[in-house]
Write an enzyme that holds these catalytic residues in place. Structure first.
Site, PDB file in Angstrom:
ATOM      1  CE  LYS A   1      37.050 -72.383 -14.427  1.00  0.00           C
ATOM      2  NZ  LYS A   1      35.923 -71.455 -14.566  1.00  0.00           N
TER       3      LYS A   1
ATOM      4  N   GLY B   1      26.192 -72.685 -30.748  1.00  0.00           N
ATOM      5  CA  GLY B   1      26.107 -73.462 -29.514  1.00  0.00           C
ATOM      6  C   GLY B   1      24.775 -73.227 -28.844  1.00  0.00           C
TER       7      GLY B   1
ATOM      8  CG  ASN C   1      21.591 -76.146 -19.685  1.00  0.00           C
ATOM      9  OD1 ASN C   1      20.768 -76.721 -20.381  1.00  0.00           O
ATOM     10  ND2 ASN C   1      22.291 -76.766 -18.748  1.00  0.00           N
TER      11      ASN C   1
ATOM     12  CB  ALA D   1      22.999 -70.892 -26.267  1.00  0.00           C
ATOM     13  CE1 TYR D   2      14.947 -74.099 -25.939  1.00  0.00           C
ATOM     14  CE2 TYR D   2      14.586 -73.284 -23.702  1.00  0.00           C
ATOM     15  CZ  TYR D   2      14.089 -73.803 -24.887  1.00  0.00           C
ATOM     16  OH  TYR D   2      12.736 -74.007 -25.029  1.00  0.00           O
TER      17      TYR D   2
END
Length: 364
Positions: A80, A180, A183, A185-186
């Protein structure tokens, strides 16, 4: 924080501190484990309260990527990057080009991608300096935004959880609370709406709620009210650490299945869910669609191939739920065990190969 003690405790391989005075870059690259292959993990940009907090976040997220990539069956390790700074104010081209040079200097040990606070455009700039980056624009032969693929994997994982908890994978008529509405979740809400689910949603962004209410007929609630909803499934799709002492006592659900990372505040909260009979779909398994998608770019991106691999998330969760039930252990432990076993198997295989090779050379 005693960095070397922390790295020794969780067996990290490398920590790289990067700074570029001209661009203002201050970044940390953490590589946890490369047993399965090069470390793949996104580049996050955030306004950390301290340098120590940024280092700790990079280390924690890198280790999480090791488990995510292993559980997803990818030949990749975990790493990361975190950049210290405000993603809305502090970005510049020189910063990402400098980071690209640092990544190039690792000579393939680490491959980066988009994450919180960074975009496809940022990855394109990094790509100017190194090929060790995924999630770049389709114009470069890449897959672009991985959010829709992540959502698809979460949707399939939710169906697997429904099969385990309710005896049917159908989500029609199921009440689902979504926390939430970014993007991922939509798109998830779109899948659930098309399946006939009833949606209860929240977000700190009122416009995001408006869009989902208007498009999918969802019921809106205040952010603090989402935990107490009497629903079948709770889908955390925002911040991590939201399954904790305070929220667990409010939950009235049978399943927790969402896209957020690090949903359990502490491991013991996974134990509590197990004791209470709440089925938890381990986050790094159910939300692996995005990393599976960008990992396919390493072979020359093929969307059909990537989507077929994302569909294995369903099977992985079915296996995890079975182990959890048979051994009466929390699902997060079952998931960790599968990931760790795969890493150990590959490490043993590699060690045996090296011993055989050394023996052959010795005979000469």
């Amino acid at each position: 924080m005693e960095i070397f003690k922390y790295m020794e405790k969780y067996d990290y391989e490398q920590l790289v501190i990067c700074q570029d005075q001209e661009s203002g870059l201050k970044a940390i690259i953490a590589i946890h484990d490369t047993t399965l292959g090069p470390a793949l993990g996104g580049c996050r940009m955030w306004t950390y309260a301290s340098e120590e907090e940024a280092i700790e976040d990079a280390l924690r997220l890198a280790r999480g990527m090791t488990y995510k990539n292993a559980a997803a069956g990818l030949n990749l390790g975990g790493g990361k990057t975190v950049i210290i700074g405000d993603p809305f104010k502090d970005k510049n081209e020189e910063m990402f080009r400098a980071l690209g040079r640092f990544i190039q200097g690792l000579n393939g040990r680490y491959i980066t991608a988009e994450d919180v606070g960074t975009t496809v455009s940022d990855m394109d700039i990094i790509h100017e300096e190194t090929n060790y980056v995924t999630g770049i624009s389709p114009a470069f032969g890449s897959s672009g935004n991985p959010s829709p693929v992540t959502a698809y994997g979460v949707y399939l994982g939710m169906k697997a959880a429904a099969l385990e908890a309710f005896g049917s994978e159908s989500l029609s008529g199921r009440k689902i609370a979504v926390q939430g509405l970014g993007n991922v979740a939509y798109t998830l809400c779109e899948y659930l709406y098309n399946d006939g689910a009833e949606l209860i949603v929240t977000d700190i962004n009122e416009k995001a709620i408006d869009r989902v209410v208007e498009k999918f007929g969802a019921i809106r609630v205040a952010p603090h009210e989402i935990y107490e909803q009497d629903v079948d499934i709770f889908a955390p799709c925002a911040l991590g650490g939201i399954i904790n002492d305070e929220t667990i006592s409010q939950l009235k659900v049978k399943i927790i299945a969402g896209s957020a990372n690090n949903q359990l505040k502490e491991s013991r909260h996974g134990d509590i869910l197990h004791e209470q009979g709440i089925l938890y779909a381990p986050d790094y398994v159910i939300n692996a669609g995005g990393v599976i998608n960008v990992a396919d770019e390493l072979y020359g991106y093929n969307r059909d191939r990537a989507m077929k691999r994302v569909e294995t998330i369903y099977d992985s969760l079915i296996k995890i739920f079975a182990i959890s039930k048979e051994e009466n252990i929390p699902t997060y432990i079952a998931a960790n065990r599968l990931a760790e076993q795969r890493i150990v198997r590959v490490a043993k295989s590699r060690s045996q190969f090296l011993r055989n090779e050394k023996s052959i050379l010795g005979d000469r």
